[in-house]
Motif scaffolding. Structure first.
Motif, mmCIF file in Angstrom:
data_model
loop_
_atom_site.group_PDB
_atom_site.id
_atom_site.type_symbol
_atom_site.label_atom_id
_atom_site.label_comp_id
_atom_site.label_asym_id
_atom_site.label_seq_id
_atom_site.Cartn_x
_atom_site.Cartn_y
_atom_site.Cartn_z
ATOM 1 N N THR A 13 0.813 -1.200 0.000
ATOM 2 C CA THR A 13 0.000 0.000 0.000
ATOM 3 C C THR A 13 0.859 1.268 0.000
ATOM 4 O OG1 THR A 13 -0.112 -0.077 2.376
ATOM 5 C CG2 THR A 13 -1.933 -1.098 1.193
ATOM 6 N N LEU A 14 2.158 1.072 -0.036
ATOM 7 C CA LEU A 14 3.059 2.226 -0.005
ATOM 8 C C LEU A 14 2.767 3.204 -1.144
ATOM 9 C CD1 LEU A 14 5.476 3.720 1.131
ATOM 10 C CD2 LEU A 14 6.984 2.158 -0.091
ATOM 11 N N MET A 15 2.538 2.652 -2.349
ATOM 12 C CA MET A 15 2.252 3.532 -3.488
ATOM 13 C C MET A 15 0.994 4.361 -3.227
ATOM 14 S SD MET A 15 4.448 3.560 -5.911
ATOM 15 C CE MET A 15 3.648 4.165 -7.381
ATOM 16 N N GLU A 16 -0.037 3.701 -2.676
ATOM 17 C CA GLU A 16 -1.287 4.431 -2.407
ATOM 18 C C GLU A 16 -1.056 5.525 -1.369
ATOM 19 O OE1 GLU A 16 -4.114 1.355 -1.290
ATOM 20 O OE2 GLU A 16 -3.250 0.205 -2.962
ATOM 21 N N LYS A 17 -0.280 5.203 -0.344
ATOM 22 C CA LYS A 17 -0.017 6.197 0.703
ATOM 23 C C LYS A 17 0.752 7.378 0.131
ATOM 24 C CE LYS A 17 0.274 2.971 4.555
ATOM 25 N NZ LYS A 17 1.215 2.286 5.417
ATOM 26 N N LEU A 18 1.690 7.065 -0.731
ATOM 27 C CA LEU A 18 2.530 8.115 -1.305
ATOM 28 C C LEU A 18 1.729 9.026 -2.234
ATOM 29 C CD1 LEU A 18 5.624 8.556 -1.014
ATOM 30 C CD2 LEU A 18 5.751 7.797 -3.368
ATOM 31 N N VAL A 19 0.869 8.410 -3.050
ATOM 32 C CA VAL A 19 0.056 9.206 -3.969
ATOM 33 C C VAL A 19 -0.903 10.092 -3.171
ATOM 34 C CG1 VAL A 19 -1.738 9.067 -5.762
ATOM 35 C CG2 VAL A 19 0.286 7.604 -5.896
ATOM 36 N N SER A 20 -1.403 9.553 -2.061
ATOM 37 C CA SER A 20 -2.304 10.352 -1.237
ATOM 38 C C SER A 20 -1.539 11.492 -0.539
ATOM 39 C CB SER A 20 -3.036 9.422 -0.269
ATOM 40 O OG SER A 20 -3.081 9.947 1.012
ATOM 41 N N LEU A 21 -0.334 11.204 -0.048
ATOM 42 C CA LEU A 21 0.494 12.266 0.539
ATOM 43 C C LEU A 21 0.826 13.334 -0.517
ATOM 44 C CD1 LEU A 21 3.511 11.795 2.933
ATOM 45 C CD2 LEU A 21 3.665 13.389 1.068
ATOM 46 N N ALA A 22 1.154 12.865 -1.717
ATOM 47 C CA ALA A 22 1.527 13.789 -2.805
ATOM 48 C C ALA A 22 0.390 14.761 -3.091
ATOM 49 C CB ALA A 22 1.887 13.004 -4.061
ATOM 50 N N LYS A 23 -0.832 14.245 -3.029
ATOM 51 C CA LYS A 23 -1.990 15.095 -3.309
ATOM 52 C C LYS A 23 -2.295 16.019 -2.123
ATOM 53 C CE LYS A 23 -6.723 15.213 -4.646
ATOM 54 N NZ LYS A 23 -7.927 14.596 -5.092
ATOM 55 N N ARG A 24 -2.251 15.445 -0.928
ATOM 56 C CA ARG A 24 -2.583 16.204 0.290
ATOM 57 C C ARG A 24 -1.645 17.371 0.502
ATOM 58 N NH1 ARG A 24 -2.237 12.024 3.269
ATOM 59 N NH2 ARG A 24 -0.353 12.405 4.487
ATOM 60 N N ARG A 25 -0.362 17.166 0.197
ATOM 61 C CA ARG A 25 0.637 18.192 0.480
ATOM 62 C C ARG A 25 1.044 19.002 -0.745
ATOM 63 N NH1 ARG A 25 -0.207 18.994 5.687
ATOM 64 N NH2 ARG A 25 0.461 17.292 7.030
ATOM 65 N N ILE A 188 0.672 2.169 -24.120
ATOM 66 C CA ILE A 188 -0.586 1.407 -24.150
ATOM 67 C C ILE A 188 -1.183 1.333 -22.746
ATOM 68 C CG2 ILE A 188 -1.597 -0.868 -24.619
ATOM 69 C CD1 ILE A 188 0.679 -1.198 -26.753
ATOM 70 N N THR A 189 -0.326 1.092 -21.771
ATOM 71 C CA THR A 189 -0.821 1.022 -20.388
ATOM 72 C C THR A 189 0.024 1.906 -19.474
ATOM 73 O OG1 THR A 189 0.443 -1.033 -20.312
ATOM 74 C CG2 THR A 189 -1.959 -1.229 -20.284
ATOM 75 N N PRO A 190 -0.307 3.205 -19.401
ATOM 76 C CA PRO A 190 0.386 4.045 -18.419
ATOM 77 C C PRO A 190 -0.038 3.601 -17.025
ATOM 78 C CG PRO A 190 -1.440 5.270 -19.386
ATOM 79 C CD PRO A 190 -1.385 3.943 -20.089
ATOM 80 N N GLY A 191 0.756 3.911 -16.020
ATOM 81 C CA GLY A 191 0.318 3.516 -14.678
ATOM 82 C C GLY A 191 1.383 3.622 -13.621
ATOM 83 N N ASN A 192 1.028 3.130 -12.416
ATOM 84 C CA ASN A 192 1.877 3.301 -11.243
ATOM 85 C C ASN A 192 2.184 4.772 -11.028
ATOM 86 O OD1 ASN A 192 2.100 0.664 -10.271
ATOM 87 N ND2 ASN A 192 3.627 0.168 -11.832
ATOM 88 N N SER A 193 1.151 5.569 -10.981
ATOM 89 C CA SER A 193 1.202 7.032 -10.856
ATOM 90 C C SER A 193 2.210 7.610 -11.849
ATOM 91 C CB SER A 193 1.448 7.451 -9.402
ATOM 92 O OG SER A 193 2.792 7.370 -9.031
ATOM 93 N N ILE A 194 3.283 8.242 -11.373
ATOM 94 C CA ILE A 194 4.170 8.922 -12.317
ATOM 95 C C ILE A 194 5.302 8.024 -12.830
ATOM 96 C CG2 ILE A 194 3.639 11.229 -11.450
ATOM 97 C CD1 ILE A 194 6.273 11.111 -9.854
ATOM 98 N N PHE A 195 5.174 6.699 -12.665
ATOM 99 C CA PHE A 195 6.230 5.815 -13.178
ATOM 100 C C PHE A 195 6.166 5.704 -14.705
ATOM 101 C CE2 PHE A 195 7.831 1.751 -14.690
ATOM 102 C CZ PHE A 195 9.104 1.777 -14.156
ATOM 103 N N ARG A 196 4.995 5.386 -15.239
ATOM 104 C CA ARG A 196 4.856 5.270 -16.699
ATOM 105 C C ARG A 196 3.828 6.289 -17.166
ATOM 106 N NH1 ARG A 196 6.897 1.977 -19.962
ATOM 107 N NH2 ARG A 196 7.365 0.436 -18.373
#
Ligand code: ATP
Length: 441
Positions: A13-25, A188-196
């Protein structure tokens, strides 16, 4: 205070936590979010753009400014479409694509397992090659003669300027040309937030060398590039260099390495470093009819230089820096989230916090912030309780906070609080700048 390695489930869930922190801050947001977003494009907020700029500045400093054998350029995103025919991109810059016959979703053929779509059992079509270049039109007519591409890499802007650089500078092989800039790929499949992403930024160096020295320089650059990630504060055990196997190498490549990072979703590429021979200059020389050889006065020989290319992504570096810095700690009965960012890239280096909103604390704190601002990336904050403000600074990765309290007016001192140790030391105001410099540099 205890820092434990993250257990397996937490890592998922680290990615989810990070994306949420990125948005919150305010590090990054999905592009056009109020309209439901657009896949593969993200926008950087105030902290994100600061972190991005610091990463780019660090790359430019180490690759261009601190070297006497590399110069920089900034080429256009739109180029003559013949460039992309010559480089092989029109023909070969493709990924294999399959479509589910039931739901019509499309996938990269190398990312599906088996002949059927797992979620609905639909059969996949035969794989076909899908070109990843975005197309647009230049000028008022929209037909095949005005079609141009958004560059899928910055490298070709360097190759087509090779002769210009040779003629306008005193650079001689071995030497390099560096560039930082946007690139676009219709993944074709972007994803993992800003990875692809479909729109991203690259930091590329083309290092031109005498043909016989190519492998020596490949070795040199792979070590240099690993060092750069370590200098950004990324942990050694999360980084590795992976040599490309024979079947992975492009037909013209003599050797290649990926710098890989252990992301929460597995080891993945951060940067590619390849010995490309004379493939690119040769292709452009043939297609343009312009001489791109170099005459070496010393050995009285004319040759087409070979090239070693370290090619990194700004967005992937930023994601890596954030993931690597993310820590959760148990402090007494509370959980503390802290980004242990290296001071050289931290968006804010010093936070100046008056303990309360009473005078003379505010005026003193603001005066101190103005004094420190030319020397550090500073932020003044007098909102909320001091505990909440420390927590916010921990979450955005600020290495030090200076707290102004009721004693400051009497003893002309302030407290420096360290993000990592959470220790507090009292320092005279006259020594504040020096004390921070010692800690940050
Ligand atoms: P991948 O195998 O992940 O698609 P690649 O091998 O095609 O990557 P290169 O063409 O070597 O990537 O590009 C060099 C660097 O540019 C990559 O290491 C990565 O950091 C960055 N990069 C490439 N494609 C993307 C993308 N779609 N989104 C974000 N960064 C990218």
């Amino acid at each position: 205070m205890a820092t434990a390695p993250l257990p397996e489930r937490a890592r998922q869930t680290l990615m989810e936590k990070l994306v949420s922190l990125a948005k919150r801050r305010g590090f990054f947001f999905q592009s056009s979010e109020i309209y439901g977003g657009i896949q593969g494009v993200w926008d950087y907020g105030p902290l994100g753009v600061a972190l991005r700029n610091n990463i780019k500045r660090s790359w430019w400093r180490s690759m261009v400014e601190l070297r006497d054998d590399v110069v920089g350029i900034d080429a256009g995103i739109l180029m003559n479409p013949r460039v992309w025919v010559a480089s092989g991109h029109v023909q070969n810059f493709t990924d294999p694509l399959v479509e589910c016959k039931k739901c019509h979703q499309r996938f990269r053929a190398d990312q599906v397992s088996g002949p059927r779509h797992e979620s609905d059992g639909g059969e996949f079509t035969e794989a076909r090659q899908f070109n990843l270049m975005f197309k647009t039109f230049m000028g008022p007519a929209e037909d095949s003669s005005t079609q141009v591409y958004l560059r899928p890499e910055t490298a070709q802007g360097i190759f087509v300027n090779f002769a210009n650089i040779l003629n306008s500078t005193r650079m001689r092989p071995p030497f390099g040309i560096a560039q930082i800039g946007k690139a676009f790929r219709n993944e074709i499949t972007p994803g993992n937030s800003i990875f692809r992403l479909r729109e991203f930024e690259q930091m590329e160096l083309e290092y031109f060398v005498p043909p016989a020295d190519e492998m020596k320089w490949l070795d040199y650059w792979k070590e240099q590039r690993l060092e750069w990630y370590l200098a950004l504060g990324i942990k050694r055990e999360h980084l590795r260099l992976r040599a490309h196997g024979k079947n992975e190498l492009a037909h013209y490549a003599r050797g290649a390495f990926d710098v890989e990072y252990e992301f929460p979703f597995g080891w993945s590429e951060l940067e590619g470093i390849a010995a490309r021979g004379d493939y690119d200059l040769d292709a452009h020389q043939k297609a343009s009819g312009k001489d791109l050889t170099y005459f070496d006065d010393l050995i009285r020989e004319r040759y087409l230089p070979h090239v070693v290319e370290p090619s990194a992504g700004v967005d992937r570096s930023l994601l890596t820096v954030l993931i690597d810095a993310y820590h959760e700690e148990q402090v007494r009965d509370e959980q503390r989230v802290v980004l242990k960012l290296h001071p050289s890239v931290a968006p804010v280096q010093v936070a100046i916090l008056p303990l309360s909103r009473k005078e003379p604390l505010i005026a003193t704190a603001q005066a101190i912030e103005h004094e420190l601002r030319p020397f550090f990336r500073t932020e003044y904050d007098d909102t909320q309780s001091i505990g909440k403000r420390y927590r916010r600074q921990d979450e955005i990765g600020t290495p030090y906070a200076v707290t102004i309290d009721f004693e400051t007016a009497n003893d002309q001192s302030a407290t420096i609080r360290s993000r990592d140790e959470m220790s507090q030391v009292r320092v005279p105001l006259t020594q504040l700048k020096q004390a921070l410099q010692e800690r940050l540099h």
